[in-house]
Design an enzyme around this catalytic site. Sequence first.
Site, PDB file in Angstrom:
ATOM      1  N   HIS A 246       0.816  -1.224   0.000  1.00 58.13           N
ATOM      2  CA  HIS A 246       0.000   0.000   0.000  1.00 58.13           C
ATOM      3  C   HIS A 246       0.846   1.268   0.000  1.00 58.13           C
ATOM      4  O   HIS A 246       0.319   2.363  -0.183  1.00 58.13           O
ATOM      5  CB  HIS A 246      -1.001  -0.006   1.159  1.00 58.13           C
ATOM      6  CG  HIS A 246      -0.409   0.221   2.520  1.00 58.13           C
ATOM      7  ND1 HIS A 246      -1.202   0.407   3.633  1.00 58.13           N
ATOM      8  CD2 HIS A 246       0.876   0.295   2.972  1.00 58.13           C
ATOM      9  CE1 HIS A 246      -0.432   0.599   4.695  1.00 58.13           C
ATOM     10  NE2 HIS A 246       0.821   0.520   4.313  1.00 58.13           N
ATOM     11  N   ASP A 247       2.155   1.136   0.189  1.00 59.90           N
ATOM     12  CA  ASP A 247       3.035   2.307   0.180  1.00 59.90           C
ATOM     13  C   ASP A 247       3.399   2.770  -1.229  1.00 59.90           C
ATOM     14  O   ASP A 247       3.925   3.870  -1.395  1.00 59.90           O
ATOM     15  CB  ASP A 247       4.344   1.997   0.917  1.00 59.90           C
ATOM     16  CG  ASP A 247       4.176   1.986   2.428  1.00 59.90           C
ATOM     17  OD1 ASP A 247       3.218   2.588   2.924  1.00 59.90           O
ATOM     18  OD2 ASP A 247       5.016   1.356   3.106  1.00 59.90           O
ATOM     19  N   GLU A 274      -2.793  -6.634   4.308  1.00 61.67           N
ATOM     20  CA  GLU A 274      -3.206  -5.269   3.973  1.00 61.67           C
ATOM     21  C   GLU A 274      -4.702  -5.126   4.246  1.00 61.67           C
ATOM     22  O   GLU A 274      -5.421  -6.116   4.406  1.00 61.67           O
ATOM     23  CB  GLU A 274      -2.957  -4.979   2.490  1.00 61.67           C
ATOM     24  CG  GLU A 274      -1.524  -5.106   2.025  1.00 61.67           C
ATOM     25  CD  GLU A 274      -0.809  -3.772   1.943  1.00 61.67           C
ATOM     26  OE1 GLU A 274      -1.414  -2.736   2.314  1.00 61.67           O
ATOM     27  OE2 GLU A 274       0.352  -3.766   1.506  1.00 61.67           O
ATOM     28  N   GLU A 301      -4.659   2.039  -0.702  1.00 62.75           N
ATOM     29  CA  GLU A 301      -5.276   0.769  -0.336  1.00 62.75           C
ATOM     30  C   GLU A 301      -6.004   0.244  -1.569  1.00 62.75           C
ATOM     31  O   GLU A 301      -6.307   1.004  -2.500  1.00 62.75           O
ATOM     32  CB  GLU A 301      -6.259   0.956   0.829  1.00 62.75           C
ATOM     33  CG  GLU A 301      -5.679   1.690   2.033  1.00 62.75           C
ATOM     34  CD  GLU A 301      -4.635   0.890   2.805  1.00 62.75           C
ATOM     35  OE1 GLU A 301      -4.327  -0.249   2.406  1.00 62.75           O
ATOM     36  OE2 GLU A 301      -4.127   1.425   3.806  1.00 62.75           O
TER      37      GLU A 301
END
Length: 336
Positions: A246-247, A274, A301
Amino acid sequence: MDERAAAFELTRMVNGYRVSQAISVAATLGIADHIKDGKRSAADLASLTDTHPRALYRLLRALAAVGIFHEAEDGQFSLTPLGGALRSDAEFSAAPWAAFVGRPYYRQAWSELLYSIQTGKNAFRHAHGKGVWEYRAEHPEESAIFDRAMAANSRGVAAAILAAYDFSSFPVIMDVGGGQGALLAEVLAATPGSRGILFDQPHVVAPAASVLAAKGVADRCEIVGGDFFAELPVAADALLLKWILHDWDDETNVAILQNCRQAIRAGGKLLVFEAVLEPPNQGANAKFFDLNMLVAPDGQERTADEFKSLLAKGGFEVTEIIQAGPRISVVEARPV
């Protein structure tokens, strides 16, 4: 809900940042630790925390009004069950996260949310002239605060993951980008027949030995410093990715996933931990964290379909998605 009630409720939500910042200050000062064994006055706490007595009292009474502390008639303050989560020794302490989210540099990035919405670009970079990871590398004190927050969050997440997924079939488990080892330590403690590999940047894993030793798993875990954008120098039966994908954007993640693909032994699994975004009008927690990814690290996300598409580009097929908690799911995939 009539218009007047709606306006009141909306105003309460708008003012939520005040509560967040007040909790952050209390966490930074360690107020909960000072009163975990009994009541103290604001004056006593001010002496212990080197703060202004009247100003501290105003902070504490406000937090008492929202249930964090309890103010007695004699003006002394004690912990409530909710406030107990601010103790540094609480099993699932929220104090490190609370201290982190109040940091000025982080708040400054959130103040640029409008810029991100108007442009689709990263608010943190706009506010500071550099990305969040570069900023923290240049400010080790902020990096340490962030690492403590991630480690504390990992303990709560680990409990949810272990309740939802059985790791005992994997002889060797590697946590890729595993920080100081909080998650892997819990997994190894629950799977005495497995060995572990903790992989992250050298300066990140430097304190990991004490974390692993505290859980009694240091003798079963190898600590390896490196860069998951370059290669993973060792192989494992299960690779864990917690709050990594998600980064980053899809192109960057494909590079990470392809390196993971090369490091999985035959018959192994990739386990992605996640949030999986819920349908419209549901799952506010994860959807606001999605805004956080837009603001700070410039990631996102994803929905279940987005995960399946992303992992396929990296050489994996999703075999199962298990919801483990309000902001964590286990996305299991096999190499193809």
